[in-house]
Design an enzyme around this catalytic site. Sequence first.
Site, mmCIF file in Angstrom:
data_model
loop_
_atom_site.group_PDB
_atom_site.id
_atom_site.type_symbol
_atom_site.label_atom_id
_atom_site.label_comp_id
_atom_site.label_asym_id
_atom_site.label_seq_id
_atom_site.Cartn_x
_atom_site.Cartn_y
_atom_site.Cartn_z
ATOM 1 C CB ILE A 19 -0.844 0.007 0.819
ATOM 2 C CG1 ILE A 19 -1.658 -1.010 0.792
ATOM 3 C CG2 ILE A 19 -1.862 0.827 0.707
ATOM 4 C CD1 ILE A 19 -2.913 -1.538 2.298
ATOM 5 C CG LEU A 90 5.720 -7.324 11.360
ATOM 6 C CD1 LEU A 90 6.405 -8.409 12.530
ATOM 7 C CD2 LEU A 90 7.148 -7.346 10.556
ATOM 8 C CB SER A 131 -7.138 -3.181 10.509
ATOM 9 O OG SER A 131 -7.100 -4.250 9.805
ATOM 10 C CE1 TYR A 156 -1.531 -6.105 10.788
ATOM 11 C CE2 TYR A 156 -4.243 -7.193 10.895
ATOM 12 C CZ TYR A 156 -3.171 -5.915 10.402
ATOM 13 O OH TYR A 156 -3.435 -5.056 10.029
ATOM 14 C CE LYS A 160 -2.141 -2.507 12.003
ATOM 15 N NZ LYS A 160 -0.908 -1.977 11.150
ATOM 16 C CG ASN A 186 -10.696 -7.353 2.880
ATOM 17 O OD1 ASN A 186 -11.486 -7.427 4.121
ATOM 18 N ND2 ASN A 186 -10.089 -8.849 3.100
ATOM 19 N NE ARG A 299 -9.118 -17.184 6.690
ATOM 20 C CZ ARG A 299 -8.113 -16.290 6.089
ATOM 21 N NH1 ARG A 299 -7.100 -16.331 5.441
ATOM 22 N NH2 ARG A 299 -8.734 -14.884 5.447
ATOM 23 N N GLY A 301 -11.684 -18.113 13.315
ATOM 24 C CA GLY A 301 -11.543 -16.265 13.555
ATOM 25 C C GLY A 301 -12.055 -15.650 12.560
ATOM 26 C CG ASP A 302 -11.768 -16.383 7.744
ATOM 27 O OD1 ASP A 302 -11.254 -15.423 8.350
ATOM 28 O OD2 ASP A 302 -11.596 -16.662 6.925
#
Length: 343
Positions: A19, A90, A131, A156, A160, A186, A299, A301-302
């Site tokens: 980005i 990261l 995010s 992660y 944030k 996204n 997956r 945590g989705d």
Amino acid sequence: MDNKVNAVKLLVTGGAGYIGSHTVASLLTNGHDVTILDDLSNSTASSIRGIEQVSGRSPHLVVGDIRDGECLDRILRGGDFGGVLHFAGLKAVGESVRHPARYYSVNVGGSIELLAAMRRHNVRRLVFSSSATVYDTEAEMPLQESSPSGHPGHAYGRSKQMVEQILTDEVGSDPSLAVAVLRYFNPVGAHPEAALGEAPTGTPNNLVPYIAQVAAGIRPYLEVYGGDYPTPDGTGMRDYVHVMDLARGHVLALDFLCAHGGLHKWNLGAGRAYSVLEVVKAFELARGQQIPYRITGRRPGDAASYWADVGKAARELRWTPQYTLEDMVRHAWAWQQVLARRV
Ligand code: NAD
Ligand code: UFG
């Protein structure tokens, strides 16, 4: 179309990354002068060539770690920096579960070191890469900047949230500091000239780079994580936003800080969600060939589905996304072909 603004000398941390590189190109095109600080841990200097190719100008690259206060001093001592855009960090959710301390060190420790250096050298504007992971994705949709915070199950996401809190406290203690917190949904796609894009090392974690590698024959098929979500086709839905739109959002946020100061949070998303299978279908149309996939288990945590309310960015920044899903996958595919030629 980029707009001309008063030129500002800027530090862009992580500016060689995905980005950051698109944003640096946009900043240079808009007349700003850019120094990049990047340790090249998840990027290469080839993105500098891409930036030069699309902007016709060169950023100054310093290879170093954002946690290195002396390195920050050497850069900022030159004076006159009008602001910092802080991308360095990261970003792999799964890795953050395995190596939480590393994530807190770089993402939180690095941000604290940067803020301290900004204080030492009187640099008073910061644009921070946050995010959608900070939100409670069970909240009412679409997510607004005032929507409830979530409890991310990984370092992660928590990193944030922590940096957002630190920035709020810093502005509270020193109102001369101006901060834009940009919450990306996204980010996908690549520069339309295929000079810049995401170059994941190893197996891609994210959907679009994974599909691109399947399309290129690098991987046999896409695993679709879950076909039993409460969504129209049963697959997860996300708000995909073109990286070029994100880049323009940063230029406008910086402009806004120059004019108004203060602490601001803006969602940057497309304002609508697409399912995994809709993204696959769009890619098939762009490539003119089928993408093999298999529906597997969810997956961990989705979330099923979430998307942004981007009204605040539209009203305050005059930012509305201009690229469609078709553009996102077409540009991702063109970039994948460039990557394949590099190997
Ligand atoms: P990226 O990995 O492509 O870019 C990050 C850059 O930071 C890389 O060039 C890397 O080499 C550099 N870097 C890492 N650690 C560093 C350190 N200690 N010192 C100096 N440089 C360092 O990632 P990206 O997708 O461009 O993400 C940029 C920012 O946006 C990150 O903060 C990320 O958390 C955030 N973000 C990304 C997404 C996404 O899906 N890509 C979504 C939301 C938020
Ligand atoms: N998916 C698959 N197969 C894959 C990869 C992803 O089916 O191989 C699905 C996921 O289950 C999800 C969708 O595609 O439904 C998007 O997944 P991504 O991994 O591309 O993106 P996420 O929404 O999981 O996460 C992204 C960033 C995070 C950020 C988060 C915030 O990767 O850094 O958005 O919303 F925190």
